[in-house]
Design a protein around this motif. Sequence first.
Motif, PDB file in Angstrom:
ATOM      1  N   LEU A   1       0.830  -1.208   0.000  1.00 34.51           N
ATOM      2  CA  LEU A   1       0.000   0.000   0.000  1.00 34.51           C
ATOM      3  C   LEU A   1       0.868   1.262   0.000  1.00 34.51           C
ATOM      4  N   PRO A   2       0.857   2.047  -1.089  1.00 34.92           N
ATOM      5  CA  PRO A   2       1.618   3.298  -1.089  1.00 34.92           C
ATOM      6  C   PRO A   2       1.173   4.209   0.058  1.00 34.92           C
ATOM      7  N   THR A   3       2.157   4.752   0.774  1.00 34.86           N
ATOM      8  CA  THR A   3       1.887   5.548   1.962  1.00 34.86           C
ATOM      9  C   THR A   3       1.946   7.045   1.682  1.00 34.86           C
ATOM     10  N   GLY A   4       2.943   7.481   0.903  1.00 35.67           N
ATOM     11  CA  GLY A   4       3.097   8.891   0.586  1.00 35.67           C
ATOM     12  C   GLY A   4       3.837   9.064  -0.716  1.00 35.67           C
ATOM     13  N   ALA A   5       3.446  10.075  -1.498  1.00 39.11           N
ATOM     14  CA  ALA A   5       4.077  10.306  -2.796  1.00 39.11           C
ATOM     15  C   ALA A   5       3.662  11.670  -3.331  1.00 39.11           C
ATOM     16  N   PRO A   6       4.467  12.279  -4.210  1.00 36.88           N
ATOM     17  CA  PRO A   6       4.081  13.543  -4.821  1.00 36.88           C
ATOM     18  C   PRO A   6       2.812  13.442  -5.661  1.00 36.88           C
ATOM     19  N   TRP A   7       2.452  12.235  -6.050  1.00 41.06           N
ATOM     20  CA  TRP A   7       1.302  12.028  -6.934  1.00 41.06           C
ATOM     21  C   TRP A   7       0.054  11.598  -6.169  1.00 41.06           C
ATOM     22  N   MET A   8       0.078  11.623  -4.822  1.00 40.26           N
ATOM     23  CA  MET A   8      -1.005  10.989  -4.080  1.00 40.26           C
ATOM     24  C   MET A   8      -1.325  11.729  -2.792  1.00 40.26           C
ATOM     25  N   ARG A   9      -2.627  11.826  -2.475  1.00 40.77           N
ATOM     26  CA  ARG A   9      -3.083  12.249  -1.153  1.00 40.77           C
ATOM     27  C   ARG A   9      -3.366  11.010  -0.302  1.00 40.77           C
ATOM     28  N   THR A  10      -3.294  11.175   0.996  1.00 40.57           N
ATOM     29  CA  THR A  10      -3.557  10.044   1.887  1.00 40.57           C
ATOM     30  C   THR A  10      -4.964   9.501   1.677  1.00 40.57           C
ATOM     31  N   GLY A  11      -5.928  10.393   1.442  1.00 42.46           N
ATOM     32  CA  GLY A  11      -7.299   9.944   1.196  1.00 42.46           C
ATOM     33  C   GLY A  11      -7.412   9.047  -0.019  1.00 42.46           C
ATOM     34  N   GLU A  12      -6.585   9.308  -1.037  1.00 46.48           N
ATOM     35  CA  GLU A  12      -6.598   8.449  -2.224  1.00 46.48           C
ATOM     36  C   GLU A  12      -6.058   7.059  -1.891  1.00 46.48           C
ATOM     37  N   ALA A  13      -5.043   7.003  -1.039  1.00 40.07           N
ATOM     38  CA  ALA A  13      -4.511   5.701  -0.606  1.00 40.07           C
ATOM     39  C   ALA A  13      -5.562   4.925   0.173  1.00 40.07           C
ATOM     40  N   VAL A  14      -6.321   5.622   1.015  1.00 40.66           N
ATOM     41  CA  VAL A  14      -7.385   4.958   1.774  1.00 40.66           C
ATOM     42  C   VAL A  14      -8.451   4.406   0.824  1.00 40.66           C
ATOM     43  N   ASP A  15      -8.844   5.189  -0.174  1.00 37.79           N
ATOM     44  CA  ASP A  15      -9.841   4.708  -1.139  1.00 37.79           C
ATOM     45  C   ASP A  15      -9.320   3.515  -1.923  1.00 37.79           C
ATOM     46  N   PHE A  16      -8.034   3.521  -2.244  1.00 41.41           N
ATOM     47  CA  PHE A  16      -7.400   2.386  -2.924  1.00 41.41           C
ATOM     48  C   PHE A  16      -7.453   1.150  -2.037  1.00 41.41           C
ATOM     49  N   LEU A  17      -7.111   1.317  -0.760  1.00 41.81           N
ATOM     50  CA  LEU A  17      -7.170   0.215   0.207  1.00 41.81           C
ATOM     51  C   LEU A  17      -8.586  -0.351   0.286  1.00 41.81           C
ATOM     52  N   ARG A  18      -9.574   0.522   0.330  1.00 39.97           N
ATOM     53  CA  ARG A  18     -10.964   0.068   0.403  1.00 39.97           C
ATOM     54  C   ARG A  18     -11.397  -0.643  -0.874  1.00 39.97           C
ATOM     55  N   ALA A  19     -10.884  -0.196  -2.024  1.00 36.33           N
ATOM     56  CA  ALA A  19     -11.265  -0.820  -3.291  1.00 36.33           C
ATOM     57  C   ALA A  19     -10.653  -2.205  -3.445  1.00 36.33           C
ATOM     58  N   VAL A  20      -9.395  -2.370  -3.007  1.00 37.84           N
ATOM     59  CA  VAL A  20      -8.707  -3.659  -3.154  1.00 37.84           C
ATOM     60  C   VAL A  20      -9.165  -4.642  -2.073  1.00 37.84           C
ATOM     61  N   LYS A  21      -9.385  -4.155  -0.861  1.00 37.68           N
ATOM     62  CA  LYS A  21      -9.856  -4.972   0.268  1.00 37.68           C
ATOM     63  C   LYS A  21      -8.960  -6.192   0.522  1.00 37.68           C
ATOM     64  N   PRO A  22      -7.673  -5.977   0.735  1.00 36.93           N
ATOM     65  CA  PRO A  22      -6.805  -7.128   1.010  1.00 36.93           C
ATOM     66  C   PRO A  22      -7.022  -7.656   2.417  1.00 36.93           C
ATOM     67  N   ARG A  23      -6.554  -8.868   2.649  1.00 33.01           N
ATOM     68  CA  ARG A  23      -6.536  -9.387   4.029  1.00 33.01           C
ATOM     69  C   ARG A  23      -5.542  -8.587   4.854  1.00 33.01           C
ATOM     70  N   VAL A  24      -4.372  -8.302   4.259  1.00 29.95           N
ATOM     71  CA  VAL A  24      -3.325  -7.534   4.928  1.00 29.95           C
ATOM     72  C   VAL A  24      -2.827  -6.448   3.981  1.00 29.95           C
ATOM     73  N   ALA A  25      -2.669  -5.237   4.490  1.00 29.71           N
ATOM     74  CA  ALA A  25      -2.040  -4.149   3.751  1.00 29.71           C
ATOM     75  C   ALA A  25      -0.690  -3.844   4.390  1.00 29.71           C
ATOM     76  N   VAL A  26       0.368  -3.971   3.601  1.00 30.85           N
ATOM     77  CA  VAL A  26       1.720  -3.675   4.050  1.00 30.85           C
ATOM     78  C   VAL A  26       2.093  -2.295   3.510  1.00 30.85           C
ATOM     79  N   PRO A  27       2.219  -1.273   4.358  1.00 26.45           N
ATOM     80  CA  PRO A  27       2.573   0.049   3.858  1.00 26.45           C
ATOM     81  C   PRO A  27       3.961   0.062   3.219  1.00 26.45           C
TER      82      PRO A  27
END
Length: 207
Positions: free
Chosen positions: A144-170
Amino acid sequence: MQVVHFGHACVLLTTDSTRILIDPGTFSTGFEDLKDLDAVLITHQHADHLDVEKLPSLLAANPQAQLIVDEGSADQTENPTVARPGDIFKVGDTTVKVVGGHHAVIHQDIPVIPNTGYVVGDGAFYHPGDSLFVPDEDVDVLGLPTGAPWMRTGEAVDFLRAVKPRVAVPIHEKTLANPQMAYRLFEMLKPETSEVRPLPPGEETAV
């Protein structure tokens, strides 16, 4: 599956039969002396994902390893196999499917480069590189991408919710002064069925 996070985007995946290293870049340390690799995968050409100075010696120490790279990294590496979206490779007994295709937009004035995500082991692990592409497969463990010039934290959260893994490794945390703040938000806003598990740097962890 055993996972080692060498910092930022670099992870080592070990199954019963294969050892796959993804994105040995300049922000990562500890991968340089690895042996017995079956493959090295590169998502894209940015230096924090591809250390062109250290890669040759890594491959020399692992002559049996396949080098699989995106189209944009092909001219920076020697004798690679070029990965394109939809391709499927076999690394030993492990399947690697190529997904995505484009780096996330940083700014409209910066050209978009190729970026390949890798779904390893029929969804056992997914490394998206620098994108938030949601694959068709169910994903057990997500890098799971944590921080980047191309990303807001909220976008990472939405990505996490869309993929729905058993485990997310930042991963991809080195651009942040305090990645723990993002980890706390991930934990607060994750799907109920997902676990957010930051890994100790350089330590092999069963996930």
